[in-house]
Design a protein around this motif. Structure first.
Motif, PDB file in Angstrom:
ATOM      1  N   PHE A  95       0.974  -6.387  -2.079  1.00 13.86           N
ATOM      2  CA  PHE A  95       1.978  -7.026  -3.243  1.00 13.86           C
ATOM      3  C   PHE A  95       2.913  -7.903  -2.741  1.00 13.86           C
ATOM      4  CE2 PHE A  95       5.601  -6.404  -6.194  1.00 13.86           C
ATOM      5  CZ  PHE A  95       4.981  -7.197  -7.352  1.00 13.86           C
ATOM      6  N   GLY A 109       2.995  -4.335   1.666  1.00 13.38           N
ATOM      7  CA  GLY A 109       1.549  -4.083   1.242  1.00 13.38           C
ATOM      8  C   GLY A 109       1.012  -5.490   0.572  1.00 13.38           C
ATOM      9  N   VAL A 136       8.504  -4.469   0.857  1.00 15.95           N
ATOM     10  CA  VAL A 136       9.204  -3.391   0.359  1.00 15.95           C
ATOM     11  C   VAL A 136      10.674  -3.406   0.999  1.00 15.95           C
ATOM     12  CG1 VAL A 136       9.281  -0.956  -0.595  1.00 15.95           C
ATOM     13  CG2 VAL A 136       7.137  -2.330  -0.391  1.00 15.95           C
ATOM     14  N   ILE A 159      11.280  -1.805   4.390  1.00 10.38           N
ATOM     15  CA  ILE A 159      10.475  -0.484   4.643  1.00 10.38           C
ATOM     16  C   ILE A 159       9.191  -0.489   4.617  1.00 10.38           C
ATOM     17  CG2 ILE A 159      12.574   1.021   4.302  1.00 10.38           C
ATOM     18  CD1 ILE A 159      11.476   1.154   1.392  1.00 10.38           C
ATOM     19  N   VAL A 185       6.732   8.225  -8.972  1.00  8.69           N
ATOM     20  CA  VAL A 185       7.973   7.653  -8.595  1.00  8.69           C
ATOM     21  C   VAL A 185       8.531   7.043  -9.893  1.00  8.69           C
ATOM     22  CG1 VAL A 185       7.275   6.738  -6.230  1.00  8.69           C
ATOM     23  CG2 VAL A 185       6.723   5.161  -8.034  1.00  8.69           C
ATOM     24  N   ARG A 228      -2.176  -5.240   5.250  1.00  5.09           N
ATOM     25  CA  ARG A 228      -0.726  -4.706   5.278  1.00  5.09           C
ATOM     26  C   ARG A 228      -0.330  -4.159   6.500  1.00  5.09           C
ATOM     27  NH1 ARG A 228      -1.414   0.266   1.284  1.00  5.09           N
ATOM     28  NH2 ARG A 228       0.941   0.723   2.114  1.00  5.09           N
ATOM     29  N   GLU A 260      12.371   4.507  -7.506  1.00 10.83           N
ATOM     30  CA  GLU A 260      12.890   5.378  -6.833  1.00 10.83           C
ATOM     31  C   GLU A 260      12.486   5.366  -5.288  1.00 10.83           C
ATOM     32  OE1 GLU A 260      11.069   8.845  -8.214  1.00 10.83           O
ATOM     33  OE2 GLU A 260      12.165  10.344  -6.860  1.00 10.83           O
ATOM     34  N   LYS A 293      -5.057   6.973  -3.744  1.00 10.66           N
ATOM     35  CA  LYS A 293      -5.256   7.114  -2.064  1.00 10.66           C
ATOM     36  C   LYS A 293      -4.190   7.493  -1.444  1.00 10.66           C
ATOM     37  CE  LYS A 293      -4.178   2.168  -1.383  1.00 10.66           C
ATOM     38  NZ  LYS A 293      -4.396   0.830  -0.730  1.00 10.66           N
TER      39      LYS A 293
HETATM   40  N1  LIG Z   1       9.143   3.940  -3.380  1.00  7.07           N
HETATM   41  C1  LIG Z   1       9.124   4.069  -2.398  1.00  7.07           C
HETATM   42  N2  LIG Z   1       9.997   4.597  -1.443  1.00  7.07           N
HETATM   43  C2  LIG Z   1      10.037   4.471  -0.167  1.00  7.07           C
HETATM   44  N3  LIG Z   1       8.946   3.768   0.536  1.00  7.07           N
HETATM   45  C3  LIG Z   1       8.138   2.873  -0.214  1.00  7.07           C
HETATM   46  C4  LIG Z   1       8.200   3.006  -1.647  1.00  7.07           C
HETATM   47  N4  LIG Z   1       7.173   2.174  -2.074  1.00  7.07           N
HETATM   48  C5  LIG Z   1       6.654   1.632  -1.163  1.00  7.07           C
HETATM   49  N5  LIG Z   1       7.099   1.992  -0.093  1.00  7.07           N
HETATM   50  C6  LIG Z   1       6.859   1.767   1.541  1.00  7.07           C
HETATM   51  O1  LIG Z   1       6.300   0.456   1.586  1.00  7.07           O
HETATM   52  C7  LIG Z   1       4.982   0.338   1.715  1.00  7.07           C
HETATM   53  C8  LIG Z   1       4.169  -0.788   0.988  1.00  7.07           C
HETATM   54  O2  LIG Z   1       4.111  -0.135  -0.380  1.00  7.07           O
HETATM   55  P1  LIG Z   1       3.662  -1.053  -1.459  1.00  7.07           P
HETATM   56  O3  LIG Z   1       3.510  -0.090  -2.760  1.00  7.07           O
HETATM   57  O4  LIG Z   1       3.916  -2.585  -1.802  1.00  7.07           O
HETATM   58  O5  LIG Z   1       2.151  -1.160  -0.955  1.00  7.07           O
HETATM   59  P2  LIG Z   1       0.964  -1.926  -1.607  1.00  7.07           P
HETATM   60  O6  LIG Z   1       1.350  -3.627  -1.962  1.00  7.07           O
HETATM   61  O7  LIG Z   1       0.633  -1.185  -2.669  1.00  7.07           O
HETATM   62  O8  LIG Z   1       0.066  -1.877  -0.644  1.00  7.07           O
HETATM   63  P3  LIG Z   1      -1.613  -1.845  -0.865  1.00  7.07           P
HETATM   64  O9  LIG Z   1      -1.673  -2.407  -2.160  1.00  7.07           O
HETATM   65  O10 LIG Z   1      -2.077  -2.545   0.153  1.00  7.07           O
HETATM   66  O11 LIG Z   1      -1.770  -0.471  -1.258  1.00  7.07           O
HETATM   67  C9  LIG Z   1       4.327   1.715   1.570  1.00  7.07           C
HETATM   68  O12 LIG Z   1       3.192   2.015   2.450  1.00  7.07           O
HETATM   69  C10 LIG Z   1       5.657   2.758   1.817  1.00  7.07           C
HETATM   70  O13 LIG Z   1       5.696   2.813   3.122  1.00  7.07           O
END
Ligand SMILES: Nc1ncnc2c1ncn2[C@@H]1O[C@H](COP(=O)(O)OP(=O)(O)OP(=O)(O)O)[C@@H](O)[C@H]1O
Length: 424
Positions: free
Chosen positions: A148, A146, A151, A143, A196, A13, A213, A265
């Motif tokens: 997934f 990750g 974002v 923004i 969220v 990520r 959100e 986490k």
């Molecule tokens: N609802 C939100 N509002 C604002 N920023 C967000 C939101 N969701 C995610 N982000 C931003 O996008 C980044 C990646 O989020 P995401 O949930 O996709 O991570 P992830 O896929 O869960 O990553 P990992 O699985 O490696 O933890 C977050 O670290 C955050 O900075």
């Protein structure tokens, strides 16, 4: 118990705002083709029989610079612009004209033939709306990223600002498809101030998109990584711990069926402008065992993030709510020390932060572990000791010795009360 360092990592990520990309320090990656979704509710242990493959996420997220909130750069793509300034590509049959039903929120829900649209609480977006909200997935609205996918910050037609999570290629990665389903199914069921908020999703062809959100102030991890000028003070850390405690208590106790988050986490804790916490990322969430039928746990493949994973779950594949409690214990240590759960560059005895901090605590040297950027006041020191006492219980090797999340939240409440009295 396996060492967290021996876990797999299938994730990479980059952090929003910093642009830094992490690389896994884990030794190998699981083959996605060996993924097994076999799960059972059980009161018996079945280690060794399960075709389990550990799919743990990395904690080696290399944030190299101080956190800056993930606001997209001001540019011609900013939301101040007229939305006429871009055109959404035409989308086959997604039907931008679909009517939507409202769930009492400021968004619309689909009345299309989708099976999801007919499920209670689900909200389906069209591709046209997603293109419009993200200005065709404009890089300036990105923004974060990750495991997934990417974002984006987006704006719905009614002006609601949202975060739009677009899965990367789900066709070649079965895990992501499963994660998407899990996240949508969980988000549909929950509503709490410290989680969220779910706005809807899109599942069409290869596209998998989740709309939630927008939480404007970055992740807890980013705040803990900040330099001396932007230190998250002790009171805010305590508030954040309580918010997270409430969110998990809600998942465990107040939903129709208890939900286990499985990936608590600091990088999944988003912060508002007022530094209130919202738990995000339900890609690994799953329903707890049905205790009314006598089951004590769910037997399932291990998922989570190295450094936060419950050792008992890791060795038995038995999942209960207490696995979240263990991760919460790791998070409490993170809040006090400011360190990541695994710090590979430190000397060996300090690499596993929780182990190091708990040892210092039991030896009467807890103060040596307090984040050096925090004041060594009487109020901070006393609250730190009490938080460590709670963390020690959460980190108990056997789940039966860990408190419930509700108990954790209650204890944190009383710690905060005493803290406020002492801090004045
Ligand atoms: N609802 C939100 N509002 C604002 N920023 C967000 C939101 N969701 C995610 N982000 C931003 O996008 C980044 C990646 O989020 P995401 O949930 O996709 O991570 P992830 O896929 O869960 O990553 P990992 O699985 O490696 O933890 C977050 O670290 C955050 O900075």
């Amino acid at each position: 118990m396996k060492s967290p360092n021996s876990l797999f990592s299938d994730r990479r990520r980059s952090s929003s705002g910093t642009g830094s990309i992490s690389s896994s320090f884990m030794t190998h990656s699981p083959s996605t083709s060996t993924y097994s979704s076999t799960t059972t509710s059980s009161n018996k242990s079945t280690p060794g029989k399960n075709p389990v493959k550990i799919a743990a996420k990395t904690v080696a997220e290399a944030f190299v610079s101080c956190f800056t909130p993930p606001e997209p750069k001001p540019s011609s793509n900013n939301f101040g612009d007229s939305s006429d300034s871009f055109k959404a590509p035409s989308v086959a049959s997604d039907g931008g004209s679909e009517k939507r039903r409202s769930r009492g929120r400021s968004i619309y829900a689909s009345e299309s033939n989708s099976i999801h649209a007919k499920e209670a609480g689900s909200v389906k977006f069209t591709m046209g709306e997603i293109y419009k909200a993200t200005r065709n997935f404009s890089p300036s609205l990105k923004i974060g990223q990750g495991g997934f996918g990417i974002v984006y910050k987006g704006r719905l037609e009614d002006g609601t600002v949202v975060a739009i999570k677009r899965a990367k290629n789900t066709i070649h990665d079965k895990h992501l498809g499963v994660e998407f389903q899990s996240e949508v199914r969980t988000l549909e069921k929950i509503e709490h101030l410290n989680l969220v908020k779910f706005y809807g999703f899109l599942e069409r062809g290869e596209e998998r998109i989740i709309v939630v959100e927008y939480v404007p102030n970055g992740t807890l991890r980013e705040h803990l990584d900040c330099g001396p000028g932007n230190v998250l003070d002790f009171a805010s850390r305590l508030d954040i711990g309580i918010d997270v405690g409430h969110a998990i208590t809600y998942l465990h106790m107040y939903t129709d069926h208890p939900i286990i988050h499985r990936d608590i986490k600091s990088s999944n804790i988003l912060l508002t402008e007022n530094l209130r916490a919202k738990v995000a990322d339900f890609g690994f969430a799953r329903l707890a065992a049905d205790t009314e039928s006598g089951a004590t746990h769910v037997s399932t493949q291990v998922k989570g993030t190295a450094g936060y994973l419950d050792p008992e779950y890791l060795s038995t594949y038995q999942l209960t709510e207490k696995s979240d409690v263990y991760s919460f214990g790791v998070l409490l240590v993170e809040l006090v020390t400011g360190r990541r759960p695994i710090e590979p560059k430190r000397e060996i005895k300090e690499r596993i932060t929780a182990r190091w901090a708990m040892k210092k605590f039991t030896n009467g040297d807890a103060i040596l572990t307090l984040d050096p950027r925090l004041e060594r006041s009487a109020a901070n020191s006393l609250a730190m000791e009490k938080i460590y006492e709670l963390a020690l219980q959460c980190l108990a090797p056997h789940r039966h010795n860990r408190p419930t999340m509700r108990k954790c939240a209650e204890i944190l409440w009383s710690i905060r009360k005493d803290y406020k009295e002492l801090a004045g």
